[in-house]
Write an enzyme that holds these catalytic residues in place. Structure first.
Site, mmCIF file in Angstrom:
data_model
loop_
_atom_site.group_PDB
_atom_site.id
_atom_site.type_symbol
_atom_site.label_atom_id
_atom_site.label_comp_id
_atom_site.label_asym_id
_atom_site.label_seq_id
_atom_site.Cartn_x
_atom_site.Cartn_y
_atom_site.Cartn_z
ATOM 1 C CG HIS A 178 -1.627 1.113 1.336
ATOM 2 N ND1 HIS A 178 -3.128 1.186 0.570
ATOM 3 C CD2 HIS A 178 -1.693 2.660 1.439
ATOM 4 C CE1 HIS A 178 -3.696 2.505 0.897
ATOM 5 N NE2 HIS A 178 -2.906 3.306 1.449
ATOM 6 C CB CYS A 179 1.930 3.453 -2.548
ATOM 7 S SG CYS A 179 3.079 4.792 -2.732
ATOM 8 C CB VAL A 180 1.255 6.845 2.242
ATOM 9 C CG1 VAL A 180 0.940 5.823 3.464
ATOM 10 C CG2 VAL A 180 2.798 6.860 2.234
#
Length: 343
Positions: A178-180
């Site tokens: 998951h890439c913020v």
């Protein structure tokens, strides 16, 4: 303390922190050191402040929000504003090629396109409707991805290489991470966009670093500053060296020198991460699988499901089928046809 010393110290600390984060995720010893360090700080920092910090960290990294997306755009805007406001005009006066100067803008346009696609593209959300289709895409290895396992949150059968994202609260096909920065999961259907986004971002930072550095070097050469001498604090005559030149340029063009330092550090960090992502792509691994790979057959991890064997076996990546096949799987994902069928 001299600016150059401070900058080199800052660069060393940033790179050291980056390396420790990468190594620490795979090294239990470093994880233990970090855990003990956190315990020490817990005795120093007031409890109310700890709760506030944990709440902020939880919001930033464990819930979907646009904080880092906005921060990304602000930083990119500030860098390009400084480049346009000062560097572009000064480089024109020094008769730089316009193709050379416009390259960062071209990379910016392409980068924003892939950034948007990474943000809005469905990464491969698993639902009741497509569960059976995803179960047929990848073979179960019986080690990292055993058969007949259900997601306790989604109550869906877990296809091989899938994972439940606690931030997005969904199971994702070929889950990477998951890439913020894009506020989205990176999965089977948007990994190609994420890699393209990362490549163009690295290229734009590196190009801007090269243009800015060449400008400063040409300025020094044209002004003959490097041929001069100066009197030091002890009254001795000294020949101009690199440290003096950096100090001189920082006093003359502080914003440009700061920009050069920022994009140089950014180029190294992004370049390192890009190489890591390309290695994963070439070997048909995800970040999630790379992280879990060393523990898949660990004898100290009884929670890991593994078939009985006379002697321990090493984890083997059964999904890698050669460089070109691996890259084709990412940039032309087979699951795209399943998405069209579902519609």
């Amino acid at each position: 303390m001299d600016f150059l010393v401070l900058f080199l110290l800052y660069l060393a600390l940033v790179l050291l922190g980056f390396v420790m984060i990468c190594i620490g995720s795979k090294t239990h010893y470093l994880q233990g050191l970090i855990s003990r360090g956190a315990q020490v700080f817990s005795y120093i920092i007031p409890e109310c402040l700890q709760r506030a910090m944990l709440s902020v960290l939880h919001y930033l990294f464990h819930t979907r929000n646009y904080t880092f997306v906005v921060l990304h755009l602000i930083l990119q805007g500030m860098v390009y504003t400084e480049y346009t406001w000062e560097i572009f005009g000064l480089c024109q006066q020094l008769e730089f090629s316009l193709y050379y100067l416009f390259l960062p803008y071209l990379l910016l346009i392409v980068n924003l396109l892939f950034f948007t696609l990474s943000c809005v593209t469905n990464p491969g959300t698993i639902t009741k409707a497509n569960e059976l289709l995803f179960l047929q895409v990848y073979e179960f290895d019986g080690v990292m991805f055993p058969k007949n396992v259900r997601c306790p949150t989604c109550d869906l059968r877990k296809p091989a290489r899938s994972k439940h994202c606690s931030v997005c609260n969904r199971c994702v096909h070929r889950f990477d991470h998951h890439c913020v920065w894009v506020n989205n999961c990176i999965g089977a259907w948007n990994t190609r966009y994420f890699l393209s986004y990362l490549f163009t971002l690295t290229a734009s930072a590196a190009t801007m670093a090269v243009v800015s550095t060449v400008f400063l070097v040409r300025l020094v050469v044209m002004s003959d500053v490097y041929l001069q001498t100066y009197v030091d604090d002890l009254g001795h005559l000294q020949v101009v060296d690199t440290v003096f030149l950096v100090q001189y340029l920082f006093l003359t063009f502080p914003r440009i020198v700061f920009l050069v330092g920022f994009v140089v550090v950014l180029s190294f960090l992004l370049g390192g991460y890009l190489c890591f992502c390309l290695y994963l792509a070439a070997t048909n691994q995800t970040t999630n699988e790379w992280y879990k790979g060393d523990r898949a057959w660990c004898q100290h991890c009884p929670h890991v499901a593994r078939p009985p064997a006379a002697e321990p076996q090493a984890y083997r990546n059964i999904h890698s089928h050669g460089l070109w096949s691996n890259l084709r799987e990412i940039f032309l994902p087979a699951t795209a046809c399943y998405e069209r069928k579902e519609k």
